[in-house]
Every structure is written in structure tokens, then in C-alpha cells.
Motif scaffolding. Structure first.
Motif, PDB file in Angstrom:
ATOM      1  N   UNK A 109       0.837  -1.199   0.000  1.00 30.62           N
ATOM      2  CA  UNK A 109       0.000   0.000   0.000  1.00 30.62           C
ATOM      3  C   UNK A 109       0.874   1.252   0.000  1.00 30.62           C
ATOM      4  N   UNK A 110       0.232   2.395  -0.214  1.00 26.35           N
ATOM      5  CA  UNK A 110       0.967   3.644  -0.371  1.00 26.35           C
ATOM      6  C   UNK A 110       1.775   4.012   0.871  1.00 26.35           C
ATOM      7  N   UNK A 111       1.192   3.856   2.051  1.00 26.52           N
ATOM      8  CA  UNK A 111       1.909   4.234   3.270  1.00 26.52           C
ATOM      9  C   UNK A 111       3.147   3.361   3.452  1.00 26.52           C
ATOM     10  N   UNK A 112       3.016   2.078   3.167  1.00 22.77           N
ATOM     11  CA  UNK A 112       4.175   1.176   3.267  1.00 22.77           C
ATOM     12  C   UNK A 112       5.253   1.577   2.276  1.00 22.77           C
ATOM     13  N   UNK A 113       4.863   1.899   1.050  1.00 20.54           N
ATOM     14  CA  UNK A 113       5.854   2.307   0.052  1.00 20.54           C
ATOM     15  C   UNK A 113       6.502   3.631   0.430  1.00 20.54           C
ATOM     16  N   UNK A 114       5.717   4.579   0.914  1.00 20.99           N
ATOM     17  CA  UNK A 114       6.280   5.856   1.349  1.00 20.99           C
ATOM     18  C   UNK A 114       7.320   5.646   2.434  1.00 20.99           C
ATOM     19  N   UNK A 115       6.965   4.871   3.447  1.00 22.07           N
ATOM     20  CA  UNK A 115       7.913   4.631   4.542  1.00 22.07           C
ATOM     21  C   UNK A 115       9.172   3.953   4.024  1.00 22.07           C
ATOM     22  N   UNK A 116       8.995   2.919   3.194  1.00 19.98           N
ATOM     23  CA  UNK A 116      10.145   2.168   2.686  1.00 19.98           C
ATOM     24  C   UNK A 116      11.091   3.055   1.897  1.00 19.98           C
ATOM     25  N   UNK A 117      10.541   3.850   0.989  1.00 25.52           N
ATOM     26  CA  UNK A 117      11.397   4.647   0.120  1.00 25.52           C
ATOM     27  C   UNK A 117      12.031   5.820   0.851  1.00 25.52           C
ATOM     28  N   UNK A 118      11.316   6.401   1.791  1.00 24.76           N
ATOM     29  CA  UNK A 118      11.903   7.501   2.565  1.00 24.76           C
ATOM     30  C   UNK A 118      13.067   7.001   3.402  1.00 24.76           C
ATOM     31  N   UNK A 119      12.860   5.921   4.119  1.00 23.81           N
ATOM     32  CA  UNK A 119      13.917   5.418   5.010  1.00 23.81           C
ATOM     33  C   UNK A 119      15.083   4.825   4.233  1.00 23.81           C
ATOM     34  N   UNK A 120      14.820   4.328   3.022  1.00 25.76           N
ATOM     35  CA  UNK A 120      15.898   3.712   2.233  1.00 25.76           C
ATOM     36  C   UNK A 120      16.721   4.724   1.468  1.00 25.76           C
TER      37      UNK A 120
END
Length: 324
Positions: A109-120
Motif C-alpha cells: 500500500x501507499x503508506x508502506x511504500x512511502x515509509x520504505x522509500x523515505x527510510x531507504x
């Protein structure tokens, strides 16, 4: 523009594609100073499944099919979804008859992708929401640690003067006022690219016609989209001109000197009634009687765009989407 290390600026776009969101995506993926790490989708201009479809199609037309795209919130935090199909067409993309995308969105989902890409991201990310702010609010409330790796949030939304959804409220903020209020508490630098500048950046008709005649799919799509977004009558008398809309917020990331901002207190009206969704921008030079008698209100300080160099942004947009 690049960051201090000479590297492209990592950005994530949260959108409700949408004609002018599509214009923003075309610009973002073609500008060498931007590294588009992901695109997340939210209901707004059309339903969220339509937004996902439109986003995937635009990225393919722009020659950027590998950027991850995720489906996000289908409704605001507490409101019912209210689309803008009367502006963007039944399909949200001007009813241009574009082909269906050939790939599916990400399996998160969008929130998971946002978190993943921001932290990575090895460098702090700039978030560019051009849509109702539901996904961003859910991210900030669920994963507040992401703010440690967010450089800035440049959002298209709000208005200092007149609204468009109501006399005082702009559509993106009006669609989910609670989410916009949460955004203002993010604790990172925020730039508000609101209607006061949004409506002014207009591509002349001659340039729109040139884009529409292009043999390159992305440039031609930009022309067709601009043709669907006629200029506001009091801005430009050229009936074939078209506003770049949301793309101006992305231009601001590349060229922040193209807008004039002031750091001002901003809050969102959440009460029911005619002011719901209004962005209250306090431009007073000194505290008023309310603050003197009841104590200072704790409002978020936001870089509010008050003016824009129209010719500069038009040139930047055209040069980027045409690959000049």
C-alpha cells in the motif's frame, strides 16, 4: 537543480492523477535534477483505482515505466470522497482515450511504500503531494520516524485569497481538511504552493499546439493535457493556452527561486460550515486582540508562495518535457 552534493534531489510524488497531476509527473520524471523514487496514489480528482491506472499510463507514456506506484487511501479520513470529474473528465484524464497500463502497481500500500522509500533513501527526500493529503497524514501518524529523512514537503494546496471548492477553500485541502491539518504538524520545512500561484502559470497556445504536434509520446501527451486545462479567463485571453497546475509545485522543487514566499503561520479550518477546509494564512504584522487576550495560538510556520515568475516556470516546464 541538484542538492548540495551535486546529486539529483530524491522526490516522492503523492497524487490523484488527474490532468495536472499528469503534467507534474511528466515534468518530474524528465528533469535530470530529480530522482523520482516512487509515486503514491490517493482518491481525489477521480477514484483511487482510476488514479492508479492513470498514473501507470502516464509513466509509461513518459518513458519511465519502472518507478514504483502504490494504491493509497480511497476515502478521506472522515469525509466521503468527492471527485472532480467535472474538471478532469470521466476517466480523470480529460477523456483522451489513453491506453490501459501494461503493468500492475506495487504489491504494497501507499503508506508502506512511502515509509520504505523515505527510510531507504541515502539522502533526505522531498515529498511533493499534489492531491488530498490523506496518505501523507496516515504516514505521519503511523510512522513519525520518517520525518528524520524528509528534507521538505512541497504541497499543492490551500489558498491565501480565494478558494475553488468553496469561496475560501481549495479542493485538495477541502477534500480532507483533517489530513491537511496533520501535515502542518509534520515538524519539517513545508512550502505551500496554493491557488494564488497555481492559477497563474499558463503555457501560451502556440506552445500547446507545438506539443500536440510532437511525435514524441510524452511531449504530445503534455500538449493534449494542457489543451484540456484552459487558462483562467482573467489570466490569459489566449483560448488555446493551458495552465500547468500541479506541475508548478514540482517546478518549485527544481527552481525555488521561481516563487516568492513568506514564512507565515497557517492553520486549517476544521469546523463544519462555510469556512471548512480554508487555509487561514496570518499575514498580520503583529498579534491581534485575540492573541493578546487569550494567549498566542500555536500555528505551524509555512513558506507560503505569494508570487511566481510565470515566464520562468513556463520556460522550465517546456524545456523539460520537450527534452531541450
Amino acid at each position: 537543480m541538484t542538492n548540495a552534493e551535486g546529486q539529483p534531489i530524491p522526490v516522492i510524488i503523492d497524487c490523484d492523477t488527474g490532468v495536472d497531476d499528469a503534467l507534474a509527473l511528466l515534468f518530474a520524471v524528465r528533469h535530470p535534477g530529480l530522482d523520482v523514487r516512487a509515486v503514491t496514489c490517493v482518491a481525489g480528482n477521480t477514484d483511487v483505482d482510476g488514479v492508479v491506472r492513470n498514473t501507470l499510463t502516464v509513466l509509461e507514456q513518459a518513458g519511465a515505466p519502472d518507478i514504483p506506484v502504490a494504491r493509497g487511501a480511497g476515502v478521506p479520513l472522515i469525509e466521503l470522497a468527492r471527485s472532480a470529474r467535472h474538471v478532469h473528465g470521466d476517466d480523470g484524464m480529460g477523456d483522451l482515450g489513453l491506453p490501459a497500463p501494461t503493468r500492475a502497481p506495487a504489491d504494497v500500500d501507499a503508506v508502506t511504500l512511502l515509509r520504505r522509500e523515505i527510510l531507504a533513501s541515502p539522502r533526505p527526500v522531498t515529498l511533493v503531494p499534489t492531491a488530498p493529503l490523506t496518505n501523507i497524514a496516515l504516514l505521519l501518524r503511523t510512522h513519525p520516524e520518517v520525518t528524520d529523512n524528509i528534507e521538505r514537503i512541497v504541497f499543492m494546496g490551500g489558498a491565501v485569497a480565494c478558494g475553488n471548492a468553496t469561496p475560501v477553500a481549495e479542493f485538495n485541502v477541502w477534500h480532507d481538511p483533517e489530513a491537511a491539518a496533520i501535515l502542518l504538524t509534520a515538524g519539517v520545512p513545508i512550502t505551500m504552493y496554493g491557488l494564488d500561484v497555481f492559477q497563474r502559470v499558463v503555457v501560451p497556445g502556440a506552445d500547446v499546439r507545438r506539443l500536440r504536434a510532437s511525435t514524441e509520446p510524452g511531449a504530445r501527451l503534455a500538449g493534449d493535457l494542457l489543451a484540456h486545462r484552459p487558462a483562467t479567463p482573467d489570466v490569459d485571453a489566449d483560448s488555446e493556452a493551458g495552465g500547468i497546475g500541479d506541475a508548478g509545485a514540482v517546478c518549485t522543487v527544481v527552481d525555488p527561486a521561481g516563487i516568492t514566499t513568506r514564512l507565515l503561520p497557517v492553520e486549517v479550518s476544521l469546523a463544519p460550515g462555510p469556512t471548512r477546509g480554508q487555509t487561514l494564512v496570518d499575514r498580520r504584522p503583529r498579534p491581534g486582540e485575540s492573541e493578546i487576550h487569550t494567549g498566542m495560538r500555536e500555528q505551524a510556520l509555512v513558506d507560503v508562495a505569494l508570487d511566481v515568475d510565470v515566464a520562468r516556470f513556463v520556460q522550465l516546464y517546456l524545456a523539460t518535457v520537450e527534452g531541450v
